[in-house]
Scaffold this active site. Structure first.
Site, PDB file in Angstrom:
ATOM      1  N   GLU A   1      65.091  39.300 -47.696  1.00 54.23           N
ATOM      2  CA  GLU A   1      64.250  40.167 -48.525  1.00 54.23           C
ATOM      3  C   GLU A   1      65.028  40.842 -49.658  1.00 54.23           C
ATOM      4  O   GLU A   1      64.437  41.447 -50.537  1.00 54.23           O
ATOM      5  CB  GLU A   1      63.617  41.272 -47.665  1.00 54.23           C
ATOM      6  CG  GLU A   1      62.550  40.821 -46.699  1.00 54.23           C
ATOM      7  CD  GLU A   1      63.106  40.393 -45.335  1.00 54.23           C
ATOM      8  OE1 GLU A   1      64.286  39.984 -45.274  1.00 54.23           O
ATOM      9  OE2 GLU A   1      62.355  40.451 -44.348  1.00 54.23           O
TER      10      GLU A   1
ATOM     11  N   TRP B   1      71.860  56.940 -28.282  1.00 56.60           N
ATOM     12  CA  TRP B   1      71.966  55.557 -28.736  1.00 56.60           C
ATOM     13  C   TRP B   1      73.384  55.026 -28.524  1.00 56.60           C
ATOM     14  O   TRP B   1      74.368  55.700 -28.842  1.00 56.60           O
ATOM     15  CB  TRP B   1      71.641  55.469 -30.236  1.00 56.60           C
ATOM     16  CG  TRP B   1      70.182  55.548 -30.531  1.00 56.60           C
ATOM     17  CD1 TRP B   1      69.180  55.788 -29.631  1.00 56.60           C
ATOM     18  CD2 TRP B   1      69.557  55.406 -31.805  1.00 56.60           C
ATOM     19  NE1 TRP B   1      67.963  55.804 -30.265  1.00 56.60           N
ATOM     20  CE2 TRP B   1      68.168  55.571 -31.609  1.00 56.60           C
ATOM     21  CE3 TRP B   1      70.021  55.156 -33.086  1.00 56.60           C
ATOM     22  CZ2 TRP B   1      67.252  55.496 -32.655  1.00 56.60           C
ATOM     23  CZ3 TRP B   1      69.107  55.075 -34.123  1.00 56.60           C
ATOM     24  CH2 TRP B   1      67.731  55.242 -33.907  1.00 56.60           C
TER      25      TRP B   1
ATOM     26  N   THR C   1      61.716  34.079 -43.861  1.00 56.20           N
ATOM     27  CA  THR C   1      62.650  34.746 -42.942  1.00 56.20           C
ATOM     28  C   THR C   1      62.680  33.953 -41.644  1.00 56.20           C
ATOM     29  O   THR C   1      61.749  33.193 -41.348  1.00 56.20           O
ATOM     30  CB  THR C   1      62.201  36.182 -42.630  1.00 56.20           C
ATOM     31  OG1 THR C   1      60.912  36.110 -42.023  1.00 56.20           O
ATOM     32  CG2 THR C   1      62.116  37.019 -43.888  1.00 56.20           C
TER      33      THR C   1
ATOM     34  N   LYS D   1      69.185  52.227 -25.947  1.00 57.99           N
ATOM     35  CA  LYS D   1      68.739  53.622 -25.826  1.00 57.99           C
ATOM     36  C   LYS D   1      68.983  54.077 -24.395  1.00 57.99           C
ATOM     37  O   LYS D   1      68.191  53.811 -23.502  1.00 57.99           O
ATOM     38  CB  LYS D   1      67.265  53.743 -26.224  1.00 57.99           C
ATOM     39  CG  LYS D   1      67.060  53.372 -27.676  1.00 57.99           C
ATOM     40  CD  LYS D   1      65.612  53.290 -28.087  1.00 57.99           C
ATOM     41  CE  LYS D   1      65.509  52.637 -29.447  1.00 57.99           C
ATOM     42  NZ  LYS D   1      65.071  51.245 -29.431  1.00 57.99           N
TER      43      LYS D   1
HETATM   44  P1  AMP Z   1      68.451  37.248 -42.826  1.00 54.24           P
HETATM   45  O1  AMP Z   1      67.241  37.681 -43.539  1.00 54.24           O
HETATM   46  O2  AMP Z   1      68.246  36.110 -41.890  1.00 54.24           O
HETATM   47  O3  AMP Z   1      69.583  36.990 -43.780  1.00 54.24           O
HETATM   48  O4  AMP Z   1      68.918  38.452 -41.892  1.00 54.24           O
HETATM   49  C1  AMP Z   1      69.161  39.724 -42.429  1.00 54.24           C
HETATM   50  C2  AMP Z   1      69.755  40.604 -41.365  1.00 54.24           C
HETATM   51  O5  AMP Z   1      71.072  40.164 -41.023  1.00 54.24           O
HETATM   52  C3  AMP Z   1      69.963  42.043 -41.794  1.00 54.24           C
HETATM   53  O6  AMP Z   1      68.775  42.780 -41.729  1.00 54.24           O
HETATM   54  C4  AMP Z   1      71.004  42.517 -40.810  1.00 54.24           C
HETATM   55  O7  AMP Z   1      70.436  42.856 -39.565  1.00 54.24           O
HETATM   56  C5  AMP Z   1      71.858  41.288 -40.620  1.00 54.24           C
HETATM   57  N1  AMP Z   1      73.056  41.394 -41.460  1.00 54.24           N
HETATM   58  C6  AMP Z   1      73.312  40.804 -42.624  1.00 54.24           C
HETATM   59  N2  AMP Z   1      74.550  41.112 -43.061  1.00 54.24           N
HETATM   60  C7  AMP Z   1      75.096  41.940 -42.150  1.00 54.24           C
HETATM   61  C8  AMP Z   1      76.345  42.629 -42.028  1.00 54.24           C
HETATM   62  N3  AMP Z   1      77.307  42.499 -42.916  1.00 54.24           N
HETATM   63  N4  AMP Z   1      76.521  43.424 -40.943  1.00 54.24           N
HETATM   64  C9  AMP Z   1      75.562  43.560 -40.015  1.00 54.24           C
HETATM   65  N5  AMP Z   1      74.380  42.928 -40.059  1.00 54.24           N
HETATM   66  C10 AMP Z   1      74.141  42.138 -41.118  1.00 54.24           C
END
Ligand code: AMP
Length: 558
Positions: free
Chosen positions: A338, A456, A194, A451
């Site tokens: 994940e 929120w 990640t 917040k």
């Molecule tokens: P990563 O593991 O780097 O792909 O990041 C995952 C995170 O990206 C998720 O937990 C979300 O916070 C954000 N994310 C992915 N797709 C979207 C989406 N369509 N809308 C909003 N947030 C997203």
């Protein structure tokens, strides 16, 4: 898992779900489908799935016989999206080793940490990335071999304490088939860390089974609906969550892949769409924002695109509308490293088509596919209903969802409490609502929600509203400390070229045109040159919060 004694066994065969089976299927049944790699000059390079299959076998022989790769050794790639990277995607897991894709946009310190943590023995690198890899090699203690593919200055590796191989020379003359081992489908196939916005990066390890099932989901009509009539422009990098599973999924259905290699800037992307005419494309919103600006300045024919998948961060409705107008309909999707990554995808349901409701469905993050179970958890740990209103943290479970993080070969996997519930569900850190018919709407990351006085405020809602204003190119909203309310929103705005803005009229636009409640309107505003981005192109809000805290932003108070 062995069946319980009292289980009535089915009469079905039990064939392990292996990546080698996807490769064999794709390179025979769909042997004429192609991986098309953009080279930046002249015709793109084309390689058939049959050739990819043969070369993947040759690579596996080389890795085993010359480089001594055995068991679950980790083989890393530091590479753009291209045919050789696809070969590694199949060869490494199919032979039983573990493919570790390195994110080439990470800061060098994190790359070093990740390679050492995964104990990678080999790095397959694109020649163009040697300036990044070479200076790090003295600190990559476990790396014994570097395999270089494609153009680049090899002399950068002179004197390195590793064995250096030319990709083409290494595989040349080897057998073009390989007796792929019958592995346990639950064995590790690939790993990806990640982006590590807080603390050390965390390793997610995909199994053959999870990749296989995820690939089947990706090609389904309900997800990306891909067949051998499609060509998919895979902009989403192979180093980020397996390019959203596309290289595996395309081999299942014979979908041609158009790979941009290192040509990810808006102008070459527009050129490759016009000339190769892909039907499908996948990338994060920032890529599409850039492409939109390019197409506005220099119109091109992108009408071949009939599905543009946008995910990785929230897709602003204004961006969706802009691409709809260009004849390239957008489909929004949500996922994480994940979650392999497909978690949701937004196809409007049949009953809404042609009605006012249709767009409302499309802008959500989408519906959960059958393989992903979801629940919402409130601040006190209570389960919240799927009523489209109750807002809580999203938790998911399923066959392609991580249940823990990698912690080295000899240590038990990590299951931090803030990432996994007691009963094993993944806590996504994403906050939102779920409608009774299973559509997810994310309002924020748990850590980005503002917040204010016990209520929120969704930073994403404010950003989407701002980005629908004609003078705004990009906008990010972050929480900043406030004596009276605890936190309040700070709006940071990037203006379109040559545009001017006055904050009072932007605020009035939010209230009057976008229906934002008065108490949610930002009173702190600033213009910035560009929104800082993470290594995978998402808004990096922690950088903005720090700039504000360090007094680096010129803030106007309304
Ligand atoms: P990563 O593991 O780097 O792909 O990041 C995952 C995170 O990206 C998720 O937990 C979300 O916070 C954000 N994310 C992915 N797709 C979207 C989406 N369509 N809308 C909003 N947030 C997203």
């Amino acid at each position: 898992m062995s069946p319980r004694e009292d289980t009535v066994l089915s009469t079905m065969q039990d064939v392990p779900l292996l990546i080698s089976r996807i490769l064999t299927h794709g390179s025979t049944v769909h042997g004429t489908s192609q991986v098309i790699t953009w080279t930046g000059e002249g015709e793109p390079h084309r390689r058939s799935f049959a050739e990819i299959g043969a070369r993947a076998a040759q690579l596996a022989h080389a890795l085993r016989d010359t480089l001594g790769i055995r068991g679950d050794d980790r083989v890393a790639t530091l590479a753009w999206n291209n045919a050789e990277h696809v070969e590694a995607y199949f060869a490494v897991p199919s032979m039983g080793a573990v493919l570790h894709t390195l994110n080439l946009r990470l800061p060098p310190e994190q790359l070093v940490w990740i390679v050492n943590h995964a104990a990678d023995r080999v790095v397959i690198v694109n020649g163009s990335l040697l300036p990044l890899l070479a200076p790090l090699l003295p600190r990559l203690g476990t790396v014994e071999h570097v395999v270089v593919a494609g153009p680049g200055d090899r002399s950068l590796l002179d004197g390195a304490a590793v064995r250096v191989h030319e990709y083409e020379e290494l595989i040349a003359g080897r057998p073009t088939s390989y007796d792929w081992p019958e592995l346990d489908e639950r064995a590790a196939a690939a790993m990806c860390y990640t982006s590590g916005t807080t603390g050390d990066p965390k390793g997610v390890v995909y199994s053959h089974r999870s990749v296989y099932l995820h690939s089947m989901q990706i090609v389904m009509a309900e997800a990306m609906g891909l067949t051998d009539r499609d060509t998919s422009l895979v902009v989403v990098p192979q180093f980020h969550v397996n390019a959203w599973g596309l290289p595996h999924a395309t081999f299942m259905s014979g979908v041609n892949m158009l790979m941009p290699d290192r040509f990810l800037q808006p102008a070459p992307l527009a050129e490759m769409i016009e000339s190769v005419r892909p039907t499908h494309a996948a990338a994060v919103p920032t890529i599409w924002q850039g492409l939109l600006a390019e197409l506005t300045a220099r119109p091109r024919d992108i009408s071949s695109l009939n599905r543009v998948i946008i995910g990785g961060s929230a897709c602003p409705p204004s961006l969706m509308q802009a691409f709809d107008k260009l004849g390239a309909p957008v489909c929004h999707a949500w996922g994480m490293t994940e979650t392999s990554p497909l978690g949701t995808i937004s196809h409007a349901p049949a009953h809404s088509l042609g009605t006012d409701e249709e767009f409302g469905y499309r802008v959500t993050q989408g519906r959960f596919p059958a393989g992903v179970e979801a629940r919402l958890t409130g601040p006190g740990g209570e389960r919240l209903p799927w009523d489209g209103e109750s807002t809580g943290e999203l938790e998911v479970r399923g066959n392609w969802i991580a249940g823990s993080y990698y912690n080295g070969p000899d240590a038990p996997p990590l299951r931090p409490d803030d990432k996994f519930s007691e009963d094993g569900w993944l806590k996504t850190g994403d906050v939102g609502t779920i409608s009774p018919d299973g559509f997810l709407t994310l309002t924020d990351r748990a850590k980005d929600v503002i917040k204010s006085g016990g209520e929120w405020i969704s930073s994403v809602e404010l950003e989407n509203a701002l980005m629908s204003h004609p003078v705004v190119a990009e906008a990010a909203v972050v929480a900043v400390p406030d004596d009276r309310w605890g936190e309040r929103p700070l709006a940071t705005v990037v203006l379109k070229e040559g545009a001017a803005a006055d904050f009072a009229s932007l605020s009035a636009f939010l209230e009057e045109r976008c229906g934002i409640a008065k108490w949610q309107l930002p009173e702190r505003w600033t213009i910035i040159e560009g929104v800082p981005k993470t290594s995978v192109g998402k808004f990096d809000k922690k950088v903005l919060r720090k700039r504000y805290a360090d007094g680096e932003l010129d803030v106007t108070r309304l």
